[in-house]
Design a protein around this motif. Sequence first.
Motif, PDB file in Angstrom:
ATOM      1  N   VAL A 148       0.847  -1.189   0.000  1.00 17.89           N
ATOM      2  CA  VAL A 148       0.000   0.000   0.000  1.00 17.89           C
ATOM      3  C   VAL A 148       0.882   1.238   0.000  1.00 17.89           C
ATOM      4  CG1 VAL A 148      -1.833   1.255   1.170  1.00 17.89           C
ATOM      5  CG2 VAL A 148      -1.767  -1.251   1.294  1.00 17.89           C
ATOM      6  N   ARG A 284      -6.653  -2.898 -12.124  1.00  9.32           N
ATOM      7  CA  ARG A 284      -6.253  -3.658 -10.946  1.00  9.32           C
ATOM      8  C   ARG A 284      -4.906  -4.324 -11.154  1.00  9.32           C
ATOM      9  NH1 ARG A 284      -5.266  -5.214  -6.966  1.00  9.32           N
ATOM     10  NH2 ARG A 284      -5.162  -2.987  -6.728  1.00  9.32           N
ATOM     11  N   THR A 289      -2.053  -1.166  -3.981  1.00  9.95           N
ATOM     12  CA  THR A 289      -2.996  -0.064  -4.103  1.00  9.95           C
ATOM     13  C   THR A 289      -2.418   1.162  -3.420  1.00  9.95           C
ATOM     14  OG1 THR A 289      -5.341   0.536  -3.951  1.00  9.95           O
ATOM     15  CG2 THR A 289      -4.364  -0.489  -2.003  1.00  9.95           C
ATOM     16  N   LEU A 315      -9.950   0.682   3.471  1.00 15.57           N
ATOM     17  CA  LEU A 315      -9.096  -0.396   2.963  1.00 15.57           C
ATOM     18  C   LEU A 315      -8.891  -1.457   4.038  1.00 15.57           C
ATOM     19  CD1 LEU A 315      -7.268  -1.736   0.931  1.00 15.57           C
ATOM     20  CD2 LEU A 315      -5.448  -0.115   1.555  1.00 15.57           C
ATOM     21  N   LEU A 330      -9.200  -5.414  -2.436  1.00 16.84           N
ATOM     22  CA  LEU A 330      -8.631  -4.239  -3.089  1.00 16.84           C
ATOM     23  C   LEU A 330      -9.583  -3.677  -4.140  1.00 16.84           C
ATOM     24  CD1 LEU A 330      -4.853  -5.173  -3.499  1.00 16.84           C
ATOM     25  CD2 LEU A 330      -6.037  -4.097  -1.578  1.00 16.84           C
ATOM     26  N   GLU A 334     -10.973   0.082  -3.981  1.00 18.87           N
ATOM     27  CA  GLU A 334     -10.648   1.024  -5.052  1.00 18.87           C
ATOM     28  C   GLU A 334     -11.897   1.575  -5.718  1.00 18.87           C
ATOM     29  OE1 GLU A 334      -6.159  -0.372  -6.383  1.00 18.87           O
ATOM     30  OE2 GLU A 334      -7.853  -0.886  -7.669  1.00 18.87           O
TER      31      GLU A 334
END
Length: 374
Positions: A148, A284, A289, A315, A330, A334
Amino acid sequence: MRTPVTIIGAGLGGLTLARVLHVHGIEAAVYEAEASPMARLQGGMLDIHDYNGQLAVEAAGLMPEFQGLVLEGRQAMRVLDSTGKLLFEKADDGTGGRPEVQRGELRQLLLDSLPAGTVHWGHKVTGVRAGNEVVFADGTTVEAAVLVGADGAWSRVRPLLTAATPGYAGTAFAETYLFDADTRHAAVAKAVGGGSMFVNGPTPGQGINAHRESGDTLHAYVELERPLEWFDAIDFGDPAAAAARIAAEFDGWAPELTALLTDADSGPVLRPHHTLPIGLRWERVPGVTLVGDAAHLTAPNGEGANLAMLDGAELGQALAAHPGDVEAALAQYEEAMFTRSATPVDEAVLIESVFGGELPEQLAHLFDELKPGN
């Protein structure tokens, strides 16, 4: 070495994520370039909103501790014109949804809520390779199962996801501090009042925002719309000359306002505003992310810290809700984050939050200037 959830950046977004994961029993490791929590000043006041930032505090299970950080009276607000005339004033009656806290104290609260050793200080990232391998300045590496990027505007993680880079927004702040304000800067302190003060000048692209921090300190942001080259020509190594040069752009303004520059106890610090494209999305990429400014950097609008914390909280909740299926987590995170960051700040929500739902007539033109196309 392969680590579980690996967070790059120990700002508010990354630490909120780490805390929410801890609440749900998920291990995380945070890597931060700074050598220690107090390696640099952590910024000034933050108003943590009840519709985003406080939701993150709740998810982190820290609301009682957060309430203990709130500075009473700081939601008071004054709006002046450039002559110093008062256009609007609102007292802090304790019912507002934007309590003010010191950024450094909020960050320390999050740090204290994590298990010892969660944050690895002095780990500056120099690059990230395919496979989520993070390379540090000392030559060491970690391979992240989940990576992350909570590493801000100039994120080292972002290139794994998108080629987008921040661009200059056309405006910058000159940031200053005035200490012992009530005794040493009485006229300025009176103009600012007990909370925040906002001034928009007669010329577009000029403004002064100031607020009273803990103790007797005033913290100001003087905004100008100029090319970067204009600021490059100013010698910020000569604080008095830099303050005088910027103050010259505010000729005719009330002296108690320009004194936030010319009488400051700290030399002006230049803070150029950079932004990422509005509505930025990416395909993705397995196991990686972004949160906060790394994902949706904008010019300062009062929402940045709040949204970074909300990103981190959501998250963390998504990862907890999808054990064994990182990609589903994720993707869920997102999609919500993309939708939120593509939507401009809701003017009705802003007016309700700041003015109690009724925009004073004499301020309506200021909001008109902020609408797209103006």
